[in-house]
Motif scaffolding. Structure first.
Motif, mmCIF file in Angstrom:
data_model
loop_
_atom_site.group_PDB
_atom_site.id
_atom_site.type_symbol
_atom_site.label_atom_id
_atom_site.label_comp_id
_atom_site.label_asym_id
_atom_site.label_seq_id
_atom_site.Cartn_x
_atom_site.Cartn_y
_atom_site.Cartn_z
ATOM 1 N N MET B 218 0.829 -1.216 0.000
ATOM 2 C CA MET B 218 0.000 0.000 0.000
ATOM 3 C C MET B 218 0.857 1.257 0.000
ATOM 4 N N THR B 219 1.962 1.218 0.745
ATOM 5 C CA THR B 219 2.867 2.374 0.770
ATOM 6 C C THR B 219 3.417 2.652 -0.627
ATOM 7 N N VAL B 220 3.820 1.595 -1.323
ATOM 8 C CA VAL B 220 4.377 1.756 -2.664
ATOM 9 C C VAL B 220 3.304 2.309 -3.614
ATOM 10 N N CYS B 221 2.117 1.682 -3.598
ATOM 11 C CA CYS B 221 1.055 2.115 -4.516
ATOM 12 C C CYS B 221 0.579 3.529 -4.180
ATOM 13 N N ASN B 222 0.538 3.833 -2.889
ATOM 14 C CA ASN B 222 0.089 5.146 -2.422
ATOM 15 C C ASN B 222 0.820 6.270 -3.136
ATOM 16 N N MET B 223 2.148 6.133 -3.257
ATOM 17 C CA MET B 223 2.943 7.228 -3.804
ATOM 18 C C MET B 223 3.139 7.147 -5.314
ATOM 19 N N SER B 224 2.420 6.247 -5.982
ATOM 20 C CA SER B 224 2.476 6.213 -7.451
ATOM 21 C C SER B 224 2.167 7.584 -8.027
ATOM 22 N N ILE B 225 1.192 8.242 -7.418
ATOM 23 C CA ILE B 225 0.761 9.557 -7.904
ATOM 24 C C ILE B 225 1.895 10.577 -7.812
ATOM 25 N N GLU B 226 2.789 10.400 -6.851
ATOM 26 C CA GLU B 226 3.921 11.344 -6.734
ATOM 27 C C GLU B 226 4.912 11.143 -7.866
ATOM 28 N N GLY B 227 4.819 10.003 -8.539
ATOM 29 C CA GLY B 227 5.645 9.767 -9.713
ATOM 30 C C GLY B 227 4.877 10.077 -10.998
ATOM 31 N N GLY B 228 3.729 10.715 -10.869
ATOM 32 C CA GLY B 228 2.962 11.128 -12.042
ATOM 33 C C GLY B 228 1.990 10.077 -12.549
ATOM 34 N N ALA B 229 2.024 8.856 -11.961
ATOM 35 C CA ALA B 229 1.109 7.797 -12.394
ATOM 36 C C ALA B 229 -0.167 7.878 -11.553
ATOM 37 N N ARG B 230 -1.287 7.902 -12.218
ATOM 38 C CA ARG B 230 -2.547 8.042 -11.485
ATOM 39 C C ARG B 230 -2.927 6.745 -10.785
ATOM 40 N N ILE B 231 -2.381 5.643 -11.324
ATOM 41 C CA ILE B 231 -2.723 4.313 -10.833
ATOM 42 C C ILE B 231 -1.442 3.528 -10.593
ATOM 43 N N GLY B 232 -1.382 2.789 -9.496
ATOM 44 C CA GLY B 232 -0.307 1.830 -9.281
ATOM 45 C C GLY B 232 -0.950 0.571 -8.718
ATOM 46 N N TYR B 233 -0.498 -0.599 -9.149
ATOM 47 C CA TYR B 233 -1.131 -1.809 -8.606
ATOM 48 C C TYR B 233 -0.155 -2.962 -8.519
#
Lengths: 207, 473
Positions: B218-233
């Motif tokens: 969850m921590t990894v996916c949470n910050m996907s948006i900080e890398g410009g990706a709207r979605i991480g899974y």
């Protein structure tokens, strides 16, 4: 159907800097409201005013930029929070279009859905536009979504915008709600067949 | 024919139709709402004379504005009180379940969804909050939306969306001791850039991700948006299923096996085609700290703050701006940087595992938070708070001089009374180091893992948590 947005024309203001995040566009404390009213005045508040509320030297504070309709920005504009308060504040401050190098995904979607046009130029053209805007406070910039170009001071620069967004704006379908509502029969079928939270012949855990 | 990614499978199962603009109308399985980005949406519904189409697929909680030091109402801030009351009114009027303050279920929306079992593999999940990407840890397609889209989902249970490309990020190898999920995602964002994910959904995989707990994913996916990706899974697996089993809104025992069989089939096929693949060597990652004003401006604790004279001309302007705002001298080590405030919490790192990790460091370091440093621990939810108290974590923190608070977003974005003052510098387990993010227009933020935050809180300065834990090679 909403108003079709084919061209935006008006005076411009350049807000320099890359990676301008939504916390800067509208600081979090202005999110403590249950409507979007009045957000225009809070636009870029901490960049425009000191802690005593005195205006700082910021492009948006300059008298010759009042009434500008087009904002010229850098790369990565609108990163960070999904707060629609950011494009709402820009729109409510009187802007109809933003021209930049790139936009964050959610910001771009939010802006488009409220009819605030966001288009990009390649970095070289954007540099020329920015310099020209800074030198010509009275000059007008034209963002032409039909011709896919930005025109200013006798120059023409090709603009880029995601085709679905362009199509939505020029056809007056930038707010998709009416179109979404048309398919409700099919949506209800999905609701009935798709699993849901706590679904067990109904929804478990619900009174 | 090539196999499909989870993203493609979920998309196909939820696409109602193509819209005239070329976007797709996407069915939403789960809609989470909170007090900040929903009131205007309900207002718009009222103006249009529309109701909420499927209230059984929407759940509400209150997180951004709730005070964490006192819970009695009315809150000291009348605007905060007005917002919670508006949420109560809207959810009552439309038959939406609300996890209210004191219910035992209230908390940060991205902590509450998973812990209640609302978040499930294969769901499409939206919320008016960019960190909705968190729920992707379960193999859901989860993304943040704006308020006008919140209105769309309330009115139709669908949203208009363009389809994204998929980038597979393999993190292989083995993490070194003292290195955690927060360090992995800061490393990824630094490597790919804060705009690197634009237009992509990030699929995380590889041995490091597979070995992670759900909380770490969850921590990894949470910050996907900080890398410009709207979605991480992350593809659902045995870890996912074990986490969900028995949770209040997860499938019941008599339908459990069928649910798991369905979920297994959603994972990306071995021969799925990606638009891009990135390889990350997990063994090369060290504890990270940010030094600048976006989450990509991060260095390992062993590195020096950049020198604008030694970066590319394109980067120099941003580096200069960041150093000036952060009041940091170029080229000096980040280790030893004094701090005023330490914050453990937020949707990134406010879960039980994060608090355990921070408490472990507090125990190992010994001593107390030095005078002049404010250290606060804010559990991500009432349930996390209760579990932590059952384990005695609150006592460990309190005895070391930390404040132990009630659940909320708190000093991540400072919409409640927890704020930096003046140009205070904070080390924070949250997700954003933007200018003014923690409530003061001059406030400064260093992002780090909860372990690094705990270590810094006790030292009064940035330290290498591996030295505290005695694991430094």
């Amino acid at each position: 159907m909403m108003e079709a947005i084919k061209q935006v024309r008006g005076r411009a203001v350049a807000v320099p800097g890359d990676e301008i995040d939504t916390d800067r566009i509208i600081p979090a404390r202005y999110l403590k409201a249950i409507t979007f009213d009045g957000l225009g005045e809070a636009l870029f508040y901490d960049e425009r005013y000191d802690e005593a509320g005195n205006p700082k030297d910021h492009p948006l504070n300059r008298p010759e930029r009042q009434g500008a309709r087009i904002m010229v920005v850098g790369a990565g504009f609108g990163s960070g929070s999904s707060r629609e308060h950011a494009p709402q504040a820009i729109k409510r401050a009187g802007f109809a279009a933003i021209v930049g190098e790139s936009f964050a995904e959610i910001f771009f979607g939010n802006a488009t859905q409220i009819g605030l046009v966001c288009v990009t130029l390649d970095p070289e053209d954007l540099g020329v536009l920015t310099e020209w805007v800074e030198a010509h406070p009275e000059g007008e910039v034209e963002v032409d979504l039909e011709a896919r170009e930005v025109r200013f001071g006798g120059r023409v620069a090709p603009l880029a915008i995601r085709e679905a967004a362009r199509e939505a704006l020029v056809s007056g379908r930038w707010d998709p709600l009416a179109e979404l509502l048309e398919a409700m029969d099919e949506v209800r079928k999905l609701d009935a067949t798709r699993p849901g939270p706590g679904k067990r012949g109904g929804y478990r855990g619900r009174a | 024919m090539a196999g499909k990614t989870l993203y493609q499978k979920v998309w196909e199962a939820h696409e109602v139709r193509q819209l005239a603009s070329g976007q797709s109308q996407l069915f939403i399985d789960l809609h989470l709402i909170h007090e900040v980005t929903s009131p205007q949406a309900f207002g718009m519904l009222r103006e249009l004379g529309l109701g909420v189409a499927m209230p059984h697929r929407t759940f509400a909680t209150v997180d951004h504005i709730v005070p964490t030091d006192a819970r009695s109402e009315p809150f000291a801030d009348p605007l905060a009180q007005a917002m919670i009351e508006e949420l109560r009114k809207n959810t009552r009027e439309h038959g939406i379940e609300l996890f209210d303050v004191g219910s035992g279920r209230q908390g940060i929306v991205h902590v509450v969804g998973p812990e209640q079992g609302l978040t499930q593999p294969g769901f499409t999940i939206v919320c008016g909050d960019s960190h909705t990407s968190t729920h992707g840890a379960f193999g859901a397609i989860a993304f943040g939306i704006g308020t006008t889209q919140v209105r769309d989902v309330l009115a139709t249970q669908t949203v208009a969306m363009p389809k994204l490309k998929v980038r597979r990020i393999n993190v292989n190898g083995e993490l070194r001791p003292g290195v955690g999920a927060k360090d992995v995602i800061l490393h990824i964002i630094r490597t790919l850039g804060v705009k690197g994910g634009q237009g992509y959904a990030y699929e995380y995989g590889g041995s490091v991700i597979e070995r992670m707990s759900m909380e770490e994913r969850m921590t990894v996916c949470n910050m996907s948006i900080e890398g410009g990706a709207r979605i991480g899974y992350v593809n659902p697996d045995a870890t996912t299923f074990a986490f969900l089993r028995g949770r209040p809104y997860a499938p019941a025992e008599d339908e459990w096996e069928a649910a798991v069989a369905h979920w297994r089939g959603l994972a990306s096929d071995p021969d799925a085609e990606y638009d891009d693949v990135v390889e990350i060597d997990g063994s090369q990652i060290a504890p990270y700290v940010t030094w600048g004003i976006n989450p990509g401006q991060a260095i390992t604790v062993e590195e020096n703050v950049p020198d604008p004279a030694r970066v590319s001309p394109e980067e120099a302007a941003l580096v200069n701006e960041a150093l000036e705002y952060m009041k940091l001298a170029p080229g000096r080590p980040i280790k030893g940087q004094k701090i005023d405030v330490a914050f453990v919490g937020s949707c990134t790192n406010g879960r039980l595992g994060d608090l355990r990790e921070a408490a472990r460091v507090v125990r190992a370091a010994g001593g107390r938070v030095p005078p002049g440093v404010r250290a606060i621990v804010v559990p991500g939810s009432e349930q996390v708070a209760r579990q932590a108290e059952d384990e005695g974590l609150d006592r460990i923190f309190r005895e070391a001089g930390f404040e132990w608070r009630y659940a909320g977003c708190s000093m991540c974005l400072a919409m409640n009374p927890d704020k930096l003052v003046g140009d205070e510098i904070s080390i924070s387990s949250s997700n954003r180091n933007f200018k003014g993010r923690q409530g003061s227009p001059q406030g400064r933020t260093l992002l780090a893992s909860p372990a690094m935050v705990a270590a810094a809180a006790l030292a009064g300065e940035v330290v290498d948590v591996r030295e505290v834990l005695g694991v430094k090679a």
